[in-house]
Motif scaffolding. Structure first.
Motif, mmCIF file in Angstrom:
data_model
loop_
_atom_site.group_PDB
_atom_site.id
_atom_site.type_symbol
_atom_site.label_atom_id
_atom_site.label_comp_id
_atom_site.label_asym_id
_atom_site.label_seq_id
_atom_site.Cartn_x
_atom_site.Cartn_y
_atom_site.Cartn_z
ATOM 1 N N LEU A 1 0.828 -1.211 0.000
ATOM 2 C CA LEU A 1 0.000 0.000 0.000
ATOM 3 C C LEU A 1 0.859 1.256 0.000
ATOM 4 O O LEU A 1 0.579 2.227 -0.708
ATOM 5 N N ILE B 1 -9.008 12.544 -2.624
ATOM 6 C CA ILE B 1 -9.074 12.559 -1.154
ATOM 7 C C ILE B 1 -10.100 11.535 -0.671
ATOM 8 O O ILE B 1 -9.861 10.789 0.279
ATOM 9 N N VAL C 1 -8.659 7.966 -0.902
ATOM 10 C CA VAL C 1 -7.664 7.711 0.142
ATOM 11 C C VAL C 1 -8.330 7.553 1.505
ATOM 12 O O VAL C 1 -8.016 6.636 2.270
ATOM 13 N N THR C 2 -9.300 8.457 1.802
ATOM 14 C CA THR C 2 -9.954 8.408 3.107
ATOM 15 C C THR C 2 -10.659 7.071 3.309
ATOM 16 O O THR C 2 -10.494 6.419 4.346
ATOM 17 N N VAL D 1 -7.957 4.289 3.760
ATOM 18 C CA VAL D 1 -7.251 4.289 5.052
ATOM 19 C C VAL D 1 -8.182 3.836 6.178
ATOM 20 O O VAL D 1 -7.797 3.029 7.034
ATOM 21 N N ILE D 2 -9.437 4.330 6.153
ATOM 22 C CA ILE D 2 -10.359 3.957 7.229
ATOM 23 C C ILE D 2 -10.686 2.458 7.158
ATOM 24 O O ILE D 2 -10.669 1.761 8.177
ATOM 25 N N SER E 1 -7.774 0.531 8.472
ATOM 26 C CA SER E 1 -7.581 0.573 9.919
ATOM 27 C C SER E 1 -8.641 -0.254 10.639
ATOM 28 O O SER E 1 -8.362 -0.882 11.658
#
Lengths: 296, 272
Positions: free
Chosen positions: B192, B240, B243-244, B247-248, B251
Motif C-alpha cells: 500500500l 481525497i 484515500v480516506t 485508510v479507514i 484501519s
C-alpha cells in the motif's frame, strides 16, 4: 544456490538502478557541456580499450564545481535552501509539539482516532495538499477575505509567491513527520515522574520544562531531521507557493536541467546537494542508533 | 498521571483545524457553480462532469494506475526479498553496501533520484515511457517496503522457522507456510505504501517519463502552475475521498484482525 538468487536479485536491481545512475551523475558533473546528443563531453568509448579510458579520465575536471562557487546564484541557492529548511523545521516543531503533547495527554480511547487523523493527510496526495494552499493564500484568497472581513487588515496581504508561503507549505505537508516521533516519545513517558516533581514542589510549567521536554528529546531530534532533510531538496513547494525570488536548490537543479539543458552543471548541483545532506543524515542515523540501544 | 487540560484541547483543535481546513475548503469549492474559485455561487456538480469528459486527465489517470500497480507489486517482491536478506541473510560479501543501498533512497532528494535515473536511461538508450517510470518507482519504493517488512521480521520469533525446518520443510516451504503468513500484514502495508508513493510522485516521474506517458501528478502540476481551477478541485476531492475510504477501511480491518488474534491467544491460553 537459492540463497544466492535471493541476495543477487535485489542486490543487482539496486546496483543497476541506484548506484550506477549515481556514478553517472558524478561522472557527468566532471564533464563539459557540449552541443551534441547527449549534451556533454567526453564520452566513454570502451571500443578503443585502455587508451580510451585513459583519455576519458584525463578530460574530466572540476570546472563545473569551480563554476558553482564563482556564480553567486548557486551559493545563494544553497544558503537560502538551508535557511528555509531550518526556519520551517523550527516552525514545524513549534506547531507540532503542542499537538503531539495534546495527543499524549488525551484519554486512551481517543488515541487511535487521533493517530488516524494525523496519518490520513500523509496518505493524501502531496501535490494536492500543496495546491490547496494556493486558493487560501492568494491575494483574493480565503485568508485575505477572512482578514478583510474581520477588519484586521484593510488591504490584502501578499503571501502567495513569497518565502512565507513556502514556510507554510513545508510546515503543513511535513507536520505528521514531526508529530509522530514526538508523540511516540511522549507516550512512553512515565507519568509518575511528573507526580513526583509536583509532590516535591515543582510547578506544572517547570515540571514540563524539566521533565517532559528532556524526555521527549529523542522524538524532537528525530522529527526535526525528518522535516529538515526532505525540506532541503524540496521542489514542489517552492515552485508552486514560492516566488521567482525564492531560491531553493531543488528548483535550481530542475531549471538547470529542463530549461537551460546544462546537464553537467545540473549534475554538479546534485553532487553538492548530496554532500550537504550527508551531515544531517549521519547525525540522524546516530540519533536513531542511540535510541535503539537505549530501548534494549 | 494524565490530565487533559484546556491547553491540550485547544492545541488539538487548532492543530487539526490547520491540517484539515485547507482540504475541506478544497472539497467545498469543488461543488461551486462559479469558475471563480474563491467566490461561492451556489451548489453544482458540473465540474465533475467536465472532468470526466477531459480525455487528457482520464488518460493520465489510467497511466498512473498502471504504473502504480506494476511498480508496487514488483517493489513488494523485491523489497520483501531485500528485507529477508537484511534480517536473515547472515553475512555475505558487500552486505554493508547492500544495506546502504536500501536505506539511502529513503533520504535521497527526489530531484537527484530522478536526474540520475534519467541520465542512466539516456546513457543506455532506453526509450522513456511507462516502462521507465515503473523501473524508477520500483527502485525507490522497494526500499520503503524493505524497511516496513524488516521491522516485522526482526520482531518475530525465528524459532518458528527453525521448527519448520527441523520438521522437514524445505527453506522455501518454511518461508511460504510459516514466515509469509506472519509477515503478511507488513507485506500488505508495504504494498500500500509503495502504491501510494507511486500515485503521488511528481518529481521522479517528470524526469523518467517520456512524451508518450504523462502521469496524473505531471498533468495536475502543469495545470496547477496556471492557478486554481475548479476541475482540479473536483479531481482532488475524488482522490481525497478514495484515500480516506481506503485508510479507514484498512484501519478497521487491522483492528478487527488484532482483536481476533487476541481472542485466539486467550482461547489458546485457556486450553493450555
Amino acid at each position: 544456490m537459492r540463497r544466492f538468487i535471493l541476495i543477487a536479485v535485489p542486490y543487482l536491481w539496486l546496483l543497476a538502478l541506484f548506484l550506477v545512475p549515481f556514478l553517472i551523475v558524478l561522472k557527468i558533473s566532471l564533464s563539459d557541456i557540449a552541443l551534441s546528443i547527449p549534451p556533454y563531453t567526453p564520452q566513454l568509448d570502451l571500443s578503443t580499450g585502455w587508451d580510451g579510458i585513459k583519455s576519458f579520465l584525463s578530460q574530466l575536471d572540476f570546472e563545473n564545481f569551480t563554476f558553482l562557487t564563482q556564480d553567486p546564484l548557486y551559493w545563494k541557492a544553497y544558503v537560502s535552501s538551508l535557511q528555509i529548511a531550518a526556519i520551517s523545521t523550527v516552525l514545524t516543531l513549534l506547531v507540532g509539539y503542542p499537538i503531539a503533547y495534546g495527543m499524549a495527554q488525551a484519554p486512551d480511547e481517543w488515541r487511535p482516532t487521533l493517530l488516524l487523523l494525523v496519518i490520513l493527510p500523509f496518505w493524501t496526495s502531496f501535490l494536492i495538499r500543496v495546491y490547496s494552499w494556493i486558493g487560501i493564500l492568494s491575494n483574493e484568497g480565503f485568508l485575505n477575505q477572512f482578514l478583510l472581513w474581520t477588519g484586521i487588515i484593510s488591504t490584502p496581504l501578499t503571501i502567495l509567491n513569497t518565502n512565507t508561503a513556502v514556510y507554510i507549505g513545508i510546515v503543513y505537508t511535513y507536520l505528521p513527520f514531526m508529530i509522530l516521533p514526538i508523540y511516540s516519545a511522549l507516550e512512553k513517558m512515565d507519568g509518575s515522574l511528573l507526580e513526583a516533581a509536583e509532590d516535591l514542589g515543582c510547578s506544572r510549567l517547570s515540571a514540563f520544562w524539566l521533565i517532559t521536554v528532556p524526555l521527549s528529546k529523542a522524538g524532537i531530534i528525530a522529527g526535526c531531521f525528518l522535516v529538515f532533510i526532505p525540506a532541503l531538496g524540496e521542489f514542489v513547494i517552492p515552485s508552486l507557493l514560492g516566488g521567482s525570488d525564492t531560491l531553493m536548490i531543488g528548483k535550481v537543479l530542475w531549471e538547470e536541467f529542463f530549461s537551460n539543458r546544462d546537464w553537467p552543471v545540473a549534475s554538479a548541483v546534485a553532487v553538492i546537494l548530496l554532500l550537504i545532506l550527508v551531515v544531517p543524515i549521519v547525525l540522524f542515523q546516530r540519533n536513531e542508533q542511540k535510541q535503539r540501544e537505549m530501548d534494549q | 498521571m494524565r490530565r487533559f487540560s484546556w491547553f491540550n484541547a485547544t492545541s488539538l483543535t487548532l492543530g487539526f483545524a490547520f491540517l484539515y481546513l485547507p482540504m475541506i475548503i478544497l472539497i467545498i469549492y469543488s461543488f461551486n457553480e462559479s469558475r471563480l474559485v474563491t467566490v461561492w455561487a451556489g451548489f453544482s456538480t458540473k465540474w465533475y462532469g467536465t472532468l470526466l469528459q477531459n480525455e487528457s486527465f482520464l488518460d493520465a489517470a489510467w497511466v498512473t494506475v498502471q504504473v502504480a500497480v506494476a511498480s508496487s507489486t514488483i517493489a513488494t517482491i523485491l523489497g520483501t526479498m531485500g528485507a529477508y536478506v537484511l534480517v536473515r541473510g547472515g553475512r555475505f560479501m558487500g552486505r554493508t553496501v547492500f544495506s546502504g543501498m536500501i536505506y539511502a533512497p529513503l533520504v535521497m532528494p527526489e530531484v537527484i533520484t530522478g536526474l540520475s535515473l534519467l541520465l542512466l536511461f539516456i546513457g543506455i538508450g532506453l526509450d522513456r515511457g511507462i516502462f521507465t517510470i515503473v523501473l524508477a518507482h520500483t527502485t525507490f519504493s522497494m526500499c520503503f517496503v524493505s524497511v516496513v517488512v524488516s521491522s516485522r521480521l526482526v520482531s518475530f520469533d525465528k524459532s518458528l522457522e527453525e521448527a519448520a525446518l527441523d520438521l522437514g520443510c524445505t527453506p522455501f516451504d518454511a518461508f511460504r507456510l510459516v514466515t509469509l503468513p506472519i509477515i503478511a500484514p507488513a507485506v500488505i502495508s508495504g504494498w500500500l505504501l509503495a502504491f501510494t508513493l507511486s500515485l503521488d510522485d511528481l518529481v521522479i516521474a517528470s524526469f523518467t517519463a517520456g512524451p508518450s506517458a504523462t502521469t496524473l501528478p505531471i498533468r495536475i502540476f502543469s495545470a496547477v502552475r496556471l492557478g486554481v481551477s475548479p476541475e482540479i478541485n473536483a479531481l482532488s476531492t475524488i482522490m481525497i475521498a478514495i484515500v480516506t475510504i481506503g485508510v479507514i477501511t484498512a484501519s478497521i480491518i487491522t483492528k478487527r484482525n488484532s482483536l481476533a488474534q487476541q481472542r485466539d491467544e486467550q482461547a489458546a491460553a485457556r486450553t493450555a
